[in-house]
Scaffold this motif. Structure first.
Motif, PDB file in Angstrom:
ATOM      1  N   LEU A 202     -13.052 -29.827   7.677  1.00  0.00           N
ATOM      2  CA  LEU A 202     -13.580 -28.603   7.082  1.00  0.00           C
ATOM      3  C   LEU A 202     -13.800 -27.546   8.154  1.00  0.00           C
ATOM      4  O   LEU A 202     -14.327 -27.831   9.234  1.00  0.00           O
ATOM      5  CB  LEU A 202     -14.905 -28.870   6.374  1.00  0.00           C
ATOM      6  CG  LEU A 202     -14.853 -29.681   5.073  1.00  0.00           C
ATOM      7  CD1 LEU A 202     -16.266 -29.952   4.567  1.00  0.00           C
ATOM      8  CD2 LEU A 202     -14.052 -28.940   4.017  1.00  0.00           C
ATOM      9  N   ALA A 203     -13.400 -26.333   7.863  1.00  0.00           N
ATOM     10  CA  ALA A 203     -13.635 -25.219   8.778  1.00  0.00           C
ATOM     11  C   ALA A 203     -15.028 -24.647   8.533  1.00  0.00           C
ATOM     12  O   ALA A 203     -15.541 -24.650   7.410  1.00  0.00           O
ATOM     13  CB  ALA A 203     -12.581 -24.147   8.572  1.00  0.00           C
ATOM     14  N   ASN A 204     -15.621 -24.121   9.598  1.00  0.00           N
ATOM     15  CA  ASN A 204     -16.914 -23.457   9.458  1.00  0.00           C
ATOM     16  C   ASN A 204     -16.772 -22.073   8.842  1.00  0.00           C
ATOM     17  O   ASN A 204     -17.720 -21.542   8.266  1.00  0.00           O
ATOM     18  CB  ASN A 204     -17.591 -23.346  10.826  1.00  0.00           C
ATOM     19  CG  ASN A 204     -17.870 -24.709  11.436  1.00  0.00           C
ATOM     20  OD1 ASN A 204     -17.062 -25.211  12.203  1.00  0.00           O
ATOM     21  ND2 ASN A 204     -19.001 -25.314  11.081  1.00  0.00           N
ATOM     22  N   LEU A 205     -15.607 -21.506   8.990  1.00  0.00           N
ATOM     23  CA  LEU A 205     -15.345 -20.181   8.433  1.00  0.00           C
ATOM     24  C   LEU A 205     -13.865 -20.110   8.090  1.00  0.00           C
ATOM     25  O   LEU A 205     -13.018 -20.588   8.845  1.00  0.00           O
ATOM     26  CB  LEU A 205     -15.698 -19.094   9.451  1.00  0.00           C
ATOM     27  CG  LEU A 205     -15.507 -17.639   9.019  1.00  0.00           C
ATOM     28  CD1 LEU A 205     -16.457 -17.274   7.875  1.00  0.00           C
ATOM     29  CD2 LEU A 205     -15.720 -16.707  10.216  1.00  0.00           C
ATOM     30  N   ARG A 206     -13.550 -19.499   6.958  1.00  0.00           N
ATOM     31  CA  ARG A 206     -12.148 -19.355   6.588  1.00  0.00           C
ATOM     32  C   ARG A 206     -11.998 -18.167   5.669  1.00  0.00           C
ATOM     33  O   ARG A 206     -12.910 -17.815   4.900  1.00  0.00           O
ATOM     34  CB  ARG A 206     -11.634 -20.619   5.894  1.00  0.00           C
ATOM     35  CG  ARG A 206     -12.396 -20.911   4.624  1.00  0.00           C
ATOM     36  CD  ARG A 206     -11.738 -21.951   3.758  1.00  0.00           C
ATOM     37  NE  ARG A 206     -12.285 -21.850   2.407  1.00  0.00           N
ATOM     38  CZ  ARG A 206     -11.703 -22.337   1.339  1.00  0.00           C
ATOM     39  NH1 ARG A 206     -10.556 -22.958   1.441  1.00  0.00           N
ATOM     40  NH2 ARG A 206     -12.250 -22.208   0.147  1.00  0.00           N
ATOM     41  N   TYR A 207     -10.844 -17.521   5.723  1.00  0.00           N
ATOM     42  CA  TYR A 207     -10.541 -16.438   4.790  1.00  0.00           C
ATOM     43  C   TYR A 207      -9.065 -16.073   4.898  1.00  0.00           C
ATOM     44  O   TYR A 207      -8.367 -16.468   5.838  1.00  0.00           O
ATOM     45  CB  TYR A 207     -11.416 -15.210   5.034  1.00  0.00           C
ATOM     46  CG  TYR A 207     -11.623 -14.822   6.474  1.00  0.00           C
ATOM     47  CD1 TYR A 207     -10.647 -14.151   7.193  1.00  0.00           C
ATOM     48  CD2 TYR A 207     -12.833 -15.106   7.117  1.00  0.00           C
ATOM     49  CE1 TYR A 207     -10.851 -13.778   8.506  1.00  0.00           C
ATOM     50  CE2 TYR A 207     -13.048 -14.743   8.432  1.00  0.00           C
ATOM     51  CZ  TYR A 207     -12.051 -14.077   9.128  1.00  0.00           C
ATOM     52  OH  TYR A 207     -12.264 -13.715  10.440  1.00  0.00           O
ATOM     53  N   ALA A 208      -8.605 -15.323   3.913  1.00  0.00           N
ATOM     54  CA  ALA A 208      -7.243 -14.789   3.909  1.00  0.00           C
ATOM     55  C   ALA A 208      -7.278 -13.368   4.459  1.00  0.00           C
ATOM     56  O   ALA A 208      -8.290 -12.661   4.340  1.00  0.00           O
ATOM     57  CB  ALA A 208      -6.670 -14.803   2.495  1.00  0.00           C
ATOM     58  N   ILE A 209      -6.171 -12.933   5.044  1.00  0.00           N
ATOM     59  CA  ILE A 209      -6.096 -11.628   5.685  1.00  0.00           C
ATOM     60  C   ILE A 209      -4.839 -10.915   5.205  1.00  0.00           C
ATOM     61  O   ILE A 209      -3.757 -11.520   5.144  1.00  0.00           O
ATOM     62  CB  ILE A 209      -6.041 -11.774   7.218  1.00  0.00           C
ATOM     63  CG1 ILE A 209      -7.164 -12.682   7.724  1.00  0.00           C
ATOM     64  CG2 ILE A 209      -6.085 -10.430   7.911  1.00  0.00           C
ATOM     65  CD1 ILE A 209      -6.972 -13.132   9.149  1.00  0.00           C
ATOM     66  N   ASP A 210      -4.960  -9.627   4.883  1.00  0.00           N
ATOM     67  CA  ASP A 210      -3.764  -8.871   4.522  1.00  0.00           C
ATOM     68  C   ASP A 210      -3.272  -8.062   5.727  1.00  0.00           C
ATOM     69  O   ASP A 210      -3.832  -8.148   6.825  1.00  0.00           O
ATOM     70  CB  ASP A 210      -4.004  -7.997   3.297  1.00  0.00           C
ATOM     71  CG  ASP A 210      -4.966  -6.836   3.552  1.00  0.00           C
ATOM     72  OD1 ASP A 210      -5.309  -6.572   4.729  1.00  0.00           O
ATOM     73  OD2 ASP A 210      -5.376  -6.189   2.576  1.00  0.00           O
ATOM     74  N   SER A 211      -2.226  -7.272   5.537  1.00  0.00           N
ATOM     75  CA  SER A 211      -1.589  -6.581   6.655  1.00  0.00           C
ATOM     76  C   SER A 211      -2.477  -5.529   7.293  1.00  0.00           C
ATOM     77  O   SER A 211      -2.262  -5.157   8.447  1.00  0.00           O
ATOM     78  CB  SER A 211      -0.280  -5.934   6.190  1.00  0.00           C
ATOM     79  OG  SER A 211      -0.516  -5.036   5.119  1.00  0.00           O
ATOM     80  N   SER A 212      -3.494  -5.065   6.580  1.00  0.00           N
ATOM     81  CA  SER A 212      -4.417  -4.082   7.150  1.00  0.00           C
ATOM     82  C   SER A 212      -5.533  -4.737   7.947  1.00  0.00           C
ATOM     83  O   SER A 212      -6.339  -4.057   8.583  1.00  0.00           O
ATOM     84  CB  SER A 212      -5.025  -3.235   6.029  1.00  0.00           C
ATOM     85  OG  SER A 212      -5.926  -4.010   5.244  1.00  0.00           O
ATOM     86  N   GLY A 213      -5.611  -6.060   7.894  1.00  0.00           N
ATOM     87  CA  GLY A 213      -6.694  -6.772   8.569  1.00  0.00           C
ATOM     88  C   GLY A 213      -7.886  -7.041   7.678  1.00  0.00           C
ATOM     89  O   GLY A 213      -8.868  -7.651   8.126  1.00  0.00           O
ATOM     90  N   SER A 214      -7.828  -6.622   6.429  1.00  0.00           N
ATOM     91  CA  SER A 214      -8.936  -6.864   5.498  1.00  0.00           C
ATOM     92  C   SER A 214      -9.028  -8.347   5.166  1.00  0.00           C
ATOM     93  O   SER A 214      -8.010  -9.039   5.054  1.00  0.00           O
ATOM     94  CB  SER A 214      -8.727  -6.061   4.209  1.00  0.00           C
ATOM     95  OG  SER A 214      -8.696  -4.678   4.483  1.00  0.00           O
ATOM     96  N   ARG A 215     -10.268  -8.829   5.000  1.00  0.00           N
ATOM     97  CA  ARG A 215     -10.515 -10.246   4.763  1.00  0.00           C
ATOM     98  C   ARG A 215     -10.835 -10.497   3.287  1.00  0.00           C
ATOM     99  O   ARG A 215     -11.543  -9.715   2.662  1.00  0.00           O
ATOM    100  CB  ARG A 215     -11.678 -10.719   5.623  1.00  0.00           C
ATOM    101  CG  ARG A 215     -11.489 -10.429   7.099  1.00  0.00           C
ATOM    102  CD  ARG A 215     -12.716 -10.833   7.899  1.00  0.00           C
ATOM    103  NE  ARG A 215     -12.577 -10.499   9.311  1.00  0.00           N
ATOM    104  CZ  ARG A 215     -13.482 -10.786  10.242  1.00  0.00           C
ATOM    105  NH1 ARG A 215     -14.607 -11.405   9.899  1.00  0.00           N
ATOM    106  NH2 ARG A 215     -13.273 -10.450  11.496  1.00  0.00           N
ATOM    107  N   PHE A 216     -10.325 -11.615   2.769  1.00  0.00           N
ATOM    108  CA  PHE A 216     -10.544 -11.974   1.378  1.00  0.00           C
ATOM    109  C   PHE A 216     -10.902 -13.454   1.309  1.00  0.00           C
ATOM    110  O   PHE A 216     -10.320 -14.276   2.023  1.00  0.00           O
ATOM    111  CB  PHE A 216      -9.293 -11.692   0.543  1.00  0.00           C
ATOM    112  CG  PHE A 216      -8.853 -10.252   0.582  1.00  0.00           C
ATOM    113  CD1 PHE A 216      -9.343  -9.351  -0.336  1.00  0.00           C
ATOM    114  CD2 PHE A 216      -7.964  -9.810   1.559  1.00  0.00           C
ATOM    115  CE1 PHE A 216      -8.948  -8.017  -0.305  1.00  0.00           C
ATOM    116  CE2 PHE A 216      -7.560  -8.488   1.604  1.00  0.00           C
ATOM    117  CZ  PHE A 216      -8.055  -7.584   0.669  1.00  0.00           C
ATOM    118  N   GLU A 217     -11.819 -13.777   0.420  1.00  0.00           N
ATOM    119  CA  GLU A 217     -12.291 -15.155   0.342  1.00  0.00           C
ATOM    120  C   GLU A 217     -11.240 -16.101  -0.208  1.00  0.00           C
ATOM    121  O   GLU A 217     -11.120 -17.241   0.253  1.00  0.00           O
ATOM    122  CB  GLU A 217     -13.548 -15.227  -0.519  1.00  0.00           C
ATOM    123  CG  GLU A 217     -14.127 -16.633  -0.629  1.00  0.00           C
ATOM    124  CD  GLU A 217     -15.409 -16.666  -1.431  1.00  0.00           C
ATOM    125  OE1 GLU A 217     -15.835 -17.764  -1.801  1.00  0.00           O
ATOM    126  OE2 GLU A 217     -15.976 -15.587  -1.704  1.00  0.00           O
TER     127      GLU A 217
END
Length: 719
Positions: A202-217
């Motif tokens: 399990l990661a302590n932190l994770r998220y998806a990233i788009d081309s602008s660098g914005s983070r999404f859960e």
């Protein structure tokens, strides 16, 4: 589950996966299985060679798809995993490598002052990564990753790039996505790579990233998306990734089927055992340990491309019950020897590969010469499948509908094409004038030479099938070979549409960029003027007979042509046609020692789908195949004994040459199955069902085979 025992490996233990990794060979350092779809490995910072790697350069990550041994512009380098130390940040810099090591199915490297250890192993369609962080660490999975060579681009070289895609977090340890990509050598059609992945921790932190660098859960979409994972404590993390060119479901199914709950070490051990079975098909004994290592390291290279997509599985354009391959990169290269070599020791694979190309022709209308990512790519000199179809029929390989194949070859070579760079031929002048003229914008003379031999091979096939009309037509075209020969120069030369010779012209010099030369592809006329496969006797005659031809060959080699370019791989053997096989033996041995070494710069030219490896292996065995024919040239082997399994038949070809060594590079006497053999060549039928070839070697030239040249088929061809 227990881990398979690797202590019994003999052939795989001789492989050095770092042989030939440097340019121009561009072989892969990372793990792959024989013809596997996943070829996972390190990518260095751009500009990169086509395979993404350069010794000692800083590493930007480990991607799952690579071409191997190619030149030109890169392709693939997709779904890149980037490990890096420290707190969470999104733009890791390249990391310096240390202590690289590997073996078949395994790669290891230490990164960033040994704060990270990266290990990789592979199955056919999945990869398992293992990362050990000395402190906190991160993994970034980059869906927009591509290998970038930084070359200038032509109409067949296209900048690799990300078009779009998506990534989704499925659970605490699972994520998946699709990368939409475009570009690379040969064509600019888009393709997609799907993946399904699982983390062991399990990661302590994770998220998806788009081309602008914005983070999404949960998910992100668009080009250059990524998935990010942070591990706060020192950790060992395994990442298991299934790959598919067709769907997410297939990516997941491949991971479950090929990896499942196996540990990293189990997958690695199974990969090594698969390689042991593959490499054991040719067993060599004696010779030096270095030569054995080089032989099996190049066997490992030979079994890399094309990529096996299975039957109605990883090829999504149509289903036809035919085993499909991709990354024929290119048949123009492998036809020189590799495809003929496979026809000897793995004829079932050879049949499947040609049947794939015939199936492509059924569905697209055209036989490809390069077939990459579901599309025909740049044709460097006609359709080499014409040559192989005829050769395999002469060798009586079973499982090919040669009658239908002939129809497809005829359609491909006689139908006018709107785009002869990618489909068919430059036909108009070849048919009207009898030669490919300078009106052809690229490689006019070399295309003419290749068309002529392909037509001869088609004539042989047509005659054997009772199609005398087609045989007569193709034989007539094949005789055009000499229409571009300049007697005053003694070389093939370009001719204008009005029949005049193009001037000025220097047969010893290609253009500055040889792949853009208007007359000869990737080499000067002096090189291409040995491409008279259906009439070597005619070449000997035009060069002053046997003595004059020997002088010409000697002068050619003395000018320093020692790089093992595809189109001259056969040239060291041509002394045979002057009745001087001892000279061939000496020249072949010289090339083996100059062009192939047991190190990272171990090949002197692009590996190109096995043509370099097959040249060394066949030469080392003393049994070299002639493309498009059923002939093998004999020279002195470098091993005391070799046993070659002849496919699934259970038959074995044994080659015995006691005392084989560089000081014994000439054949004094030969026997085949106990009977004296006087010629320095064999036909396929003499060995196809198993045989024993016994060679007595000598330290100085002998008269064995002297004055007995191999057959030159065109002069004696009749209907």
């Amino acid at each position: 589950m227990s881990i398979p025992d690797l202590s019994q490996l003999s052939f795989a233990s001789l492989v050095d996966p770092f042989v030939g990794v440097e340019s121009p060979a561009n072989c892969l350092p990372g793990p792959y299985l024989p013809f596997g779809m996943v070829r996972v490995g390190p990518d260095v910072e751009p500009p990169q060679p086509t395979h993404g790697y350069r010794s000692g350069d800083r590493i930007v990550g480990f991607s799952h798809t690579h071409v191997a041994g190619t030149g030109g512009t890169s392709r693939y380098g997709n779904i890149r995993v980037i490990p890096y130390p420290g707190g969470s940040h999104l733009v890791p810099g390249p990391l310096a490598p240390r202590n690289e090591s590997g073996c078949p199915g395994y790669y290891r490297v230490e990164l960033e002052n040994s704060s990270i250890t990266a290990e990789l192993t592979a199955t056919a369609r999945a990869a398992v990564h293992r990362y050990r962080f000395s402190g906190s660490g991160n993994l970034l999975v980059d869906l927009g990753a591509v290998v970038k060579t930084g070359l200038s681009f032509t109409e067949w070289d296209h900048m690799p790039r990300s078009l779009g895609g998506w990534v989704e977090m499925l659970s605490d340890r699972e994520f998946c996505g699709r990368a939409d990509l475009q570009g690379g050598w040969g064509h600019d059609f888009p393709y997609s790579v799907y993946f399904y992945a699982r983390l062991s921790k399990l990661a302590n932190l994770r998220y998806a990233i788009d081309s602008s660098g914005s983070r999404f859960e949960s998910s992100a979409t668009g080009p250059n998306t990524a998935a990010y994972f942070h591990f706060a404590d020192p950790a060992e993390v395994e990442l298991r990734v299934g790959i598919s060119y067709v769907s997410l479901a297939k990516a997941r199914a491949s991971l479950e089927r090929e990896v499942g709950e196996k540990s990293f070490d189990q997958v690695r051990a199974e990969a090594a055992q698969i390689w042991e079975r593959t490499l054991s098909r040719i067993a060599v004994h004696g010779g030096t340990n270095a030569d054995q290592k080089l032989f099996y390291s190049l066997f490992y290279r030979l079994a890399c491309m094309p990529t096996d997509l299975g039957i109605d599985d990883e090829f999504g354009s149509w289903h036809s019950g035919v085993r499909h391959f991709t990354d024929y990169y290119c048949l123009w290269d492998s036809v020189r020897n590799a495809d003929s070599f496979f026809a000897l020791f793995d004829p079932e694979l050879a049949v499947d590969k040609i049947n794939c190309l015939l199936d492509v022709a059924e569905h697209t209308g055209w036989l490809p010469d390069a077939w990459i990512a579901g599309h025909s790519a740049f044709i460097q000199g006609g359709s080499s499948a014409d040559i192989l179809l005829s050769e395999y029929h002469q060798k009586r390989l079973e499982g090919i509908d040669t009658a239908r194949g002939l129809e497809l070859v005829l359609r491909n070579s006689e139908t006018p094409s709107r785009d002869p760079f990618h489909r068919g031929r430059f036909l108009e002048d070849y048919e009207r004038l009898g030669y490919v003229s300078t009106a052809c914008p690229r490689s006019a003379v070399s295309r003419h030479l290749e068309y002529a031999y392909q037509d001869f091979c088609t004539a042989v096939l047509a005659r054997s099938l009772g199609r005398n009309d087609a045989a007569q037509r193709k034989l007539r075209h094949s005789r055009k070979l000499w229409n571009l020969w300049r007697d005053d120069m003694g070389y093939f030369a370009p001719k204008n549409p009005d029949g005049s010779w193009a001037e000025p012209f220097d047969p010893l010099r290609p253009a500055a960029q040889s792949w853009l030369d208007p007359y000869f592809y990737e080499g000067p006329s002096a090189q291409w003027s040995f491409q008279t496969f259906h009439d070597f006797a005619g070449l000997v005659e035009r060069r002053g007979g046997p003595e004059g031809f020997v002088r010409h060959l000697d002068e050619y080699f003395e000018r320093g042509r020692h790089a093992s370019k595809e189109t001259i791989l056969h040239v060291p053997f041509l002394y045979h046609y002057a009745g001087e096989p001892a000279r061939s033996s000496a020249r072949v041995r010289q090339w083996m020692r100059r062009c192939f070494t047991l190190d990272r710069r171990g090949l002197s030219d692009n590996e190109d789908m096995g043509c370099q490896s097959a040249w060394f292996m066949a030469s080392a065995l003393g049994l070299y195949p002639v493309m498009g024919q059923d002939i093998y040239w004999l020279t002195a082997p470098i091993f005391d004994e070799a046993e070659i399994q002849l496919g699934a038949s259970g038959a074995t070809l044994r080659i015995r040459a006691p005392g084989a060594a560089d000081e014994h590079q000439y054949i004094a006497r030969a026997k085949l199955d106990g009977r004296p053999l006087e010629e320095a060549w064999l036909r396929h039928e003499q060995i196809a069902n198993g045989a024993t070839l016994e060679l007595e070697l000598a330290s100085s030239p002998t008269d064995w085979g002297k004055g007995r040249p191999p057959p030159s088929p065109l002069p004696g061809f009749s209907l």
